[in-house]
Design a protein around this motif. Structure first.
Motif, PDB file in Angstrom:
ATOM      1  N   ASP A  26       0.870  -1.169  -0.123  1.00  0.00           N
ATOM      2  CA  ASP A  26      -0.133   0.054   0.031  1.00  0.00           C
ATOM      3  C   ASP A  26       0.922   1.229   0.035  1.00  0.00           C
ATOM      4  O   ASP A  26       0.559   2.215  -0.677  1.00  0.00           O
ATOM      5  CB  ASP A  26      -0.854  -0.061   1.234  1.00  0.00           C
ATOM      6  N   HIS A  27       1.992   1.168   0.874  1.00  0.00           N
ATOM      7  CA  HIS A  27       2.840   2.358   0.715  1.00  0.00           C
ATOM      8  C   HIS A  27       3.464   2.524  -0.603  1.00  0.00           C
ATOM      9  O   HIS A  27       3.723   3.842  -0.917  1.00  0.00           O
ATOM     10  CB  HIS A  27       3.839   1.924   1.879  1.00  0.00           C
ATOM     11  N   VAL A  28       3.970   1.760  -1.345  1.00  0.00           N
ATOM     12  CA  VAL A  28       4.635   1.798  -2.425  1.00  0.00           C
ATOM     13  C   VAL A  28       3.631   2.242  -3.517  1.00  0.00           C
ATOM     14  O   VAL A  28       3.961   2.930  -4.473  1.00  0.00           O
ATOM     15  CB  VAL A  28       5.299   0.423  -2.814  1.00  0.00           C
ATOM     16  N   ARG A  29       2.510   1.647  -3.444  1.00  0.00           N
ATOM     17  CA  ARG A  29       1.436   2.235  -4.461  1.00  0.00           C
ATOM     18  C   ARG A  29       1.125   3.662  -4.206  1.00  0.00           C
ATOM     19  O   ARG A  29       0.722   4.204  -5.295  1.00  0.00           O
ATOM     20  CB  ARG A  29       0.096   1.121  -4.295  1.00  0.00           C
ATOM     21  N   GLU A  30       0.914   4.025  -3.154  1.00  0.00           N
ATOM     22  CA  GLU A  30       0.709   5.577  -2.893  1.00  0.00           C
ATOM     23  C   GLU A  30       1.779   6.406  -3.225  1.00  0.00           C
ATOM     24  O   GLU A  30       1.606   7.539  -3.872  1.00  0.00           O
ATOM     25  CB  GLU A  30       0.515   5.775  -1.373  1.00  0.00           C
ATOM     26  N   ARG A  31       3.126   6.045  -3.117  1.00  0.00           N
ATOM     27  CA  ARG A  31       4.244   6.834  -3.236  1.00  0.00           C
ATOM     28  C   ARG A  31       5.099   6.731  -4.819  1.00  0.00           C
ATOM     29  O   ARG A  31       5.735   7.611  -5.181  1.00  0.00           O
ATOM     30  CB  ARG A  31       5.037   6.765  -2.008  1.00  0.00           C
ATOM     31  N   ARG A  32       4.747   5.584  -5.163  1.00  0.00           N
ATOM     32  CA  ARG A  32       5.445   5.178  -6.545  1.00  0.00           C
ATOM     33  C   ARG A  32       4.869   6.141  -7.560  1.00  0.00           C
ATOM     34  O   ARG A  32       3.745   6.248  -7.822  1.00  0.00           O
ATOM     35  CB  ARG A  32       5.489   3.676  -6.937  1.00  0.00           C
ATOM     36  N   PRO A  33       5.974   6.650  -8.199  1.00  0.00           N
ATOM     37  CA  PRO A  33       5.578   7.477  -9.493  1.00  0.00           C
ATOM     38  C   PRO A  33       5.236   6.981 -10.580  1.00  0.00           C
ATOM     39  O   PRO A  33       5.540   5.834 -10.910  1.00  0.00           O
ATOM     40  CB  PRO A  33       6.963   8.533  -9.608  1.00  0.00           C
TER      41      PRO A  33
END
Length: 296
Positions: free
Chosen positions: A150-157
């Motif tokens: 979830d963290h990566v999905r929110e912040r991944r450009p």
């Protein structure tokens, strides 16, 4: 030790994705080799699983130490660039998991979250096996994976994955930079383009991110002057700029600009392309991070 050499590439890939550092990954793999050398191979039922487990645990421990060291790093910290192996490029999950933009997002995870994300998303290990590696229950490991994902999905450009377009824009970027064409550079940039440069206190670089098309363009043009080039060369122990050369190679699953002097790589520039425009520029000039690379 045939079993170890058979899996060395895999182990290096695991360690690099957890650490974001080629040097640290190589140290971890060397330590894994030393531990393997003291094991009776006939007692190991699954050498691959055993070696991945040992390497992952060593990488997690190393990352905990590295995180504290990176807090005192001079200027922005960027991952060490690495050549993308042809066999890796054939597997989307493995290739995407070495993208610089993703590795930067992974830096914001805890060491356990990062390890779980890498082992699950890039290498598709079963949760039961990952749980054994990190010393957690399987339900706790699934929770770590969900939180990390979830963290990566929110912040991944969001970036353009068309390799040919990325190479074409990278080549245009090189031409405009080499020719001192400020307007040509700005034409390639998104209006909110950001440049992050990593000199690590060992090479001249901006100590903060620079934003805005004209600001980034002017900074790039400023380092292209004879005086500033000479100052940069002096900062990394070189005196002669006559052998300066530019090229394109594939690093971290993307075309990258490589600047070399007499066979020594001194700078790597990787571009994040969004909707056909340069959205982010990653400039790596710390000699410790580019010394292992070959000129393009």
């Amino acid at each position: 030790m045939p079993h170890f050499e058979e899996h060395r590439s895999l182990l290096t890939g695991v360690a690099y994705r957890i650490l974001g550092s080629v040097a640290d990954a190589e140290d971890v793999v060397q330590e894994a080799w030393l531990r393997w050398s003291r094991v009776d191979e006939t007692e190991v039922e699954d050498p691959r699983a055993y070696l991945v487990r040992v390497t992952s645990r060593l990488a997690i421990d190393r990352l905990r130490w590295a995180k504290s060291r990176r807090e005192s790093y001079v200027g922005p910290w960027l991952p060490e660039p690495i050549g993308t192996e042809p066999d890796v490029a054939e597997h989307a999950e493995l290739a995407e998991s070495v993208e610089l933009a993703l590795l930067l997002v992974l830096e914001t995870l805890s060491p356990l979250e990062r390890a779980v994300f890498v082992l699950r998303e890039a290498f598709d290990l079963p949760f039961a096996e990952i749980a054994e590696i990190i010393g957690r229950t399987e339900p706790a490991t699934r929770q770590l994976a969900r939180r990390a994902r979830d963290h990566v999905r929110e912040r991944r450009p969001r970036f353009d994955v068309d390799g040919e377009e990325r190479r074409r824009i990278t080549e245009r970027f090189i031409t405009a930079s080499a020719e001192g064409d400020l307007d040509g550079l700005i034409e390639l940039f998104a209006s909110g383009v950001t440049m992050v440069s990593d000199g690590g206190g060992k090479a001249r670089a901006a100590l903060r991110a620079i934003t805005g098309a004209r600001n980034v363009g002017r900074w790039l043009m400023s380092i292209n002057t004879p005086a500033n080039l000479a100052a940069f060369m002096a900062s990394i122990g070189l005196a002669d700029v006559s052998g300066l050369s530019f090229g394109v190679t594939t690093l971290n699953n993307a075309p990258a600009m490589v600047v070399s002097v007499e066979g020594r790589v001194i700078t790597v520039i990787s571009l994040l392309i969004v909707d056909g425009e340069i959205d982010t520029i990653y400039l790596i000039a710390n000699p410790d991070k580019v010394a292992h690379l070959k000129p393009a």
